[in-house]
Design a protein around this motif. Sequence first.
Motif, PDB file in Angstrom:
ATOM      1  N   MET A   1       0.842  -1.174   0.000  1.00 22.18           N
ATOM      2  CA  MET A   1       0.000   0.000   0.000  1.00 22.18           C
ATOM      3  C   MET A   1       0.893   1.246   0.000  1.00 22.18           C
ATOM      4  SD  MET A   1      -3.282   0.951   2.258  1.00 22.18           S
ATOM      5  CE  MET A   1      -2.786   1.423   3.879  1.00 22.18           C
ATOM      6  N   VAL A   2       0.594   2.184  -0.862  1.00 18.48           N
ATOM      7  CA  VAL A   2       1.372   3.417  -0.977  1.00 18.48           C
ATOM      8  C   VAL A   2       0.832   4.416   0.049  1.00 18.48           C
ATOM      9  CG1 VAL A   2       1.966   5.330  -2.499  1.00 18.48           C
ATOM     10  CG2 VAL A   2       1.822   3.015  -3.414  1.00 18.48           C
ATOM     11  N   ASP A   3       1.730   4.976   0.868  1.00 17.90           N
ATOM     12  CA  ASP A   3       1.268   5.950   1.851  1.00 17.90           C
ATOM     13  C   ASP A   3       1.184   7.340   1.236  1.00 17.90           C
ATOM     14  OD1 ASP A   3       3.861   7.047   1.913  1.00 17.90           O
ATOM     15  OD2 ASP A   3       4.206   6.575   4.008  1.00 17.90           O
ATOM     16  N   LEU A   4       0.649   8.267   2.002  1.00 21.50           N
ATOM     17  CA  LEU A   4       0.439   9.632   1.538  1.00 21.50           C
ATOM     18  C   LEU A   4       1.729  10.287   1.052  1.00 21.50           C
ATOM     19  CD1 LEU A   4      -1.591  12.102   1.481  1.00 21.50           C
ATOM     20  CD2 LEU A   4      -0.628  12.673   3.706  1.00 21.50           C
ATOM     21  N   ALA A   5       2.815  10.114   1.804  1.00 23.31           N
ATOM     22  CA  ALA A   5       4.094  10.724   1.442  1.00 23.31           C
ATOM     23  C   ALA A   5       4.607  10.160   0.116  1.00 23.31           C
ATOM     24  CB  ALA A   5       5.120  10.516   2.552  1.00 23.31           C
ATOM     25  N   GLU A   6       4.542   8.851  -0.044  1.00 24.43           N
ATOM     26  CA  GLU A   6       4.997   8.236  -1.307  1.00 24.43           C
ATOM     27  C   GLU A   6       4.180   8.748  -2.477  1.00 24.43           C
ATOM     28  OE1 GLU A   6       5.545   4.000  -1.834  1.00 24.43           O
ATOM     29  OE2 GLU A   6       6.313   3.846   0.204  1.00 24.43           O
ATOM     30  N   ARG A   7       2.871   8.812  -2.302  1.00 25.86           N
ATOM     31  CA  ARG A   7       2.004   9.274  -3.382  1.00 25.86           C
ATOM     32  C   ARG A   7       2.316  10.729  -3.738  1.00 25.86           C
ATOM     33  NH1 ARG A   7      -2.594   7.940  -1.415  1.00 25.86           N
ATOM     34  NH2 ARG A   7      -3.279   9.959  -0.649  1.00 25.86           N
ATOM     35  N   ALA A   8       2.480  11.575  -2.724  1.00 23.68           N
ATOM     36  CA  ALA A   8       2.778  12.988  -2.978  1.00 23.68           C
ATOM     37  C   ALA A   8       4.085  13.141  -3.748  1.00 23.68           C
ATOM     38  CB  ALA A   8       2.845  13.755  -1.656  1.00 23.68           C
ATOM     39  N   LEU A   9       5.099  12.387  -3.360  1.00 23.03           N
ATOM     40  CA  LEU A   9       6.386  12.473  -4.042  1.00 23.03           C
ATOM     41  C   LEU A   9       6.308  11.899  -5.452  1.00 23.03           C
ATOM     42  CD1 LEU A   9       9.245  13.500  -3.637  1.00 23.03           C
ATOM     43  CD2 LEU A   9       9.862  11.254  -2.744  1.00 23.03           C
ATOM     44  N   ALA A  10       5.618  10.787  -5.612  1.00 17.03           N
ATOM     45  CA  ALA A  10       5.489  10.167  -6.933  1.00 17.03           C
ATOM     46  C   ALA A  10       4.754  11.085  -7.910  1.00 17.03           C
ATOM     47  CB  ALA A  10       4.770   8.829  -6.820  1.00 17.03           C
ATOM     48  N   GLU A  11       3.821  11.887  -7.398  1.00 15.82           N
ATOM     49  CA  GLU A  11       3.034  12.776  -8.256  1.00 15.82           C
ATOM     50  C   GLU A  11       3.739  14.097  -8.544  1.00 15.82           C
ATOM     51  OE1 GLU A  11      -0.762  13.066  -6.305  1.00 15.82           O
ATOM     52  OE2 GLU A  11      -1.310  11.010  -6.847  1.00 15.82           O
ATOM     53  N   ALA A  12       4.822  14.366  -7.843  1.00 16.52           N
ATOM     54  CA  ALA A  12       5.548  15.630  -8.019  1.00 16.52           C
ATOM     55  C   ALA A  12       6.597  15.507  -9.123  1.00 16.52           C
ATOM     56  CB  ALA A  12       6.229  16.027  -6.713  1.00 16.52           C
ATOM     57  N   ASP A  13       6.745  16.561  -9.895  1.00 18.54           N
ATOM     58  CA  ASP A  13       7.831  16.665 -10.865  1.00 18.54           C
ATOM     59  C   ASP A  13       8.783  17.794 -10.476  1.00 18.54           C
ATOM     60  OD1 ASP A  13       7.055  14.596 -12.721  1.00 18.54           O
ATOM     61  OD2 ASP A  13       5.420  15.911 -13.346  1.00 18.54           O
ATOM     62  N   THR A  14       8.204  18.928 -10.051  1.00 13.42           N
ATOM     63  CA  THR A  14       8.983  20.112  -9.703  1.00 13.42           C
ATOM     64  C   THR A  14       8.945  20.324  -8.200  1.00 13.42           C
ATOM     65  OG1 THR A  14       8.470  21.100 -11.839  1.00 13.42           O
ATOM     66  CG2 THR A  14       9.244  22.583 -10.107  1.00 13.42           C
ATOM     67  N   ILE A  15      10.127  20.370  -7.591  1.00 11.94           N
ATOM     68  CA  ILE A  15      10.255  20.524  -6.144  1.00 11.94           C
ATOM     69  C   ILE A  15      11.034  21.801  -5.840  1.00 11.94           C
ATOM     70  CG2 ILE A  15      11.176  19.522  -4.013  1.00 11.94           C
ATOM     71  CD1 ILE A  15      10.899  16.760  -5.333  1.00 11.94           C
ATOM     72  N   ALA A  16      10.393  22.723  -5.129  1.00  9.59           N
ATOM     73  CA  ALA A  16      11.088  23.906  -4.627  1.00  9.59           C
ATOM     74  C   ALA A  16      11.661  23.537  -3.263  1.00  9.59           C
ATOM     75  CB  ALA A  16      10.132  25.078  -4.495  1.00  9.59           C
ATOM     76  N   VAL A  17      12.953  23.735  -3.089  1.00  8.10           N
ATOM     77  CA  VAL A  17      13.622  23.371  -1.840  1.00  8.10           C
ATOM     78  C   VAL A  17      13.971  24.650  -1.082  1.00  8.10           C
ATOM     79  CG1 VAL A  17      15.537  22.143  -0.770  1.00  8.10           C
ATOM     80  CG2 VAL A  17      14.540  21.272  -2.895  1.00  8.10           C
ATOM     81  N   VAL A  18      13.225  24.887  -0.002  1.00 13.25           N
ATOM     82  CA  VAL A  18      13.449  26.063   0.835  1.00 13.25           C
ATOM     83  C   VAL A  18      14.527  25.709   1.861  1.00 13.25           C
ATOM     84  CG1 VAL A  18      12.426  27.722   2.420  1.00 13.25           C
ATOM     85  CG2 VAL A  18      11.061  26.801   0.515  1.00 13.25           C
ATOM     86  N   GLY A  19      15.655  26.412   1.756  1.00 12.18           N
ATOM     87  CA  GLY A  19      16.756  26.142   2.673  1.00 12.18           C
ATOM     88  C   GLY A  19      17.802  25.205   2.105  1.00 12.18           C
ATOM     89  N   LEU A  20      17.829  25.038   0.785  1.00  9.43           N
ATOM     90  CA  LEU A  20      18.873  24.218   0.165  1.00  9.43           C
ATOM     91  C   LEU A  20      20.231  24.813   0.542  1.00  9.43           C
ATOM     92  CD1 LEU A  20      18.660  22.776  -3.404  1.00  9.43           C
ATOM     93  CD2 LEU A  20      20.829  23.308  -2.356  1.00  9.43           C
ATOM     94  N   SER A  21      21.097  23.983   1.084  1.00 11.35           N
ATOM     95  CA  SER A  21      22.380  24.452   1.609  1.00 11.35           C
ATOM     96  C   SER A  21      23.455  24.498   0.529  1.00 11.35           C
ATOM     97  CB  SER A  21      22.843  23.532   2.740  1.00 11.35           C
ATOM     98  OG  SER A  21      24.123  23.917   3.193  1.00 11.35           O
ATOM     99  N   ARG A  22      24.402  25.426   0.715  1.00 14.52           N
ATOM    100  CA  ARG A  22      25.588  25.484  -0.147  1.00 14.52           C
ATOM    101  C   ARG A  22      26.575  24.377   0.201  1.00 14.52           C
ATOM    102  NH1 ARG A  22      26.944  31.906   0.456  1.00 14.52           N
ATOM    103  NH2 ARG A  22      25.241  32.630  -0.830  1.00 14.52           N
ATOM    104  N   ASP A  23      26.493  23.850   1.405  1.00 18.78           N
ATOM    105  CA  ASP A  23      27.463  22.888   1.934  1.00 18.78           C
ATOM    106  C   ASP A  23      27.090  21.459   1.534  1.00 18.78           C
ATOM    107  OD1 ASP A  23      29.089  21.209   3.433  1.00 18.78           O
ATOM    108  OD2 ASP A  23      28.798  22.321   5.305  1.00 18.78           O
ATOM    109  N   PRO A  24      27.867  20.829   0.633  1.00 16.33           N
ATOM    110  CA  PRO A  24      27.543  19.481   0.167  1.00 16.33           C
ATOM    111  C   PRO A  24      27.522  18.413   1.268  1.00 16.33           C
ATOM    112  CG  PRO A  24      29.208  20.481  -1.239  1.00 16.33           C
ATOM    113  CD  PRO A  24      29.036  21.383  -0.053  1.00 16.33           C
ATOM    114  N   SER A  25      28.128  18.700   2.419  1.00 19.97           N
ATOM    115  CA  SER A  25      28.136  17.712   3.500  1.00 19.97           C
ATOM    116  C   SER A  25      26.855  17.743   4.326  1.00 19.97           C
ATOM    117  CB  SER A  25      29.344  17.928   4.416  1.00 19.97           C
ATOM    118  OG  SER A  25      29.199  19.126   5.164  1.00 19.97           O
ATOM    119  N   LYS A  26      26.015  18.743   4.117  1.00 17.59           N
ATOM    120  CA  LYS A  26      24.772  18.856   4.880  1.00 17.59           C
ATOM    121  C   LYS A  26      23.620  18.147   4.170  1.00 17.59           C
ATOM    122  CE  LYS A  26      25.665  23.073   7.436  1.00 17.59           C
ATOM    123  NZ  LYS A  26      25.129  24.374   7.828  1.00 17.59           N
TER     124      LYS A  26
END
Length: 135
Positions: A1-26
């Motif tokens: 059974m697919v949960d809500l989070a999986e369904r939301a992610l599967a249906e998304a194509d474009t993701i805006a990331v608020v707080g994307l870090s400059r630091d690759p280790s984060k």
Amino acid sequence: MVDLAERALAEADTIAVVGLSRDPSKAAHAIPATLKAAGFRIIPVHPSADVLLGQKVYRSLADIPEPVDLVDVFRPAAEAPGIAEEAVRIGAKTLWLQEGIVSAQARRIATEAGLTYVENRCTAVVRALGQIRKN
């Protein structure tokens, strides 16, 4: 059974990331990089960077000139209600607070506006477990 989070992610194509870090280790850099590698369109939102993950950076969600399916939040819980309000204003379908971020107020704002709401979950873990790819 697919949960809500999986369904939301599967249906998304474009993701805006608020707080994307400059630091690759984060996590706030590595997780969006993983999503990009899986074929998602990543739009960074950061107050002062110009380019992250090879993409133009926007100062706020309101500045993004295209539709956003999912807003992925890597900011403190105290900022989540304001981000939720912005997500509603731009017509995002999902507001997702990363693992460790919980906000009853953001939940209320998002759900009352009809957005799918996910909190305290990692997009990269959900993507991997659900084997979700866009490419």
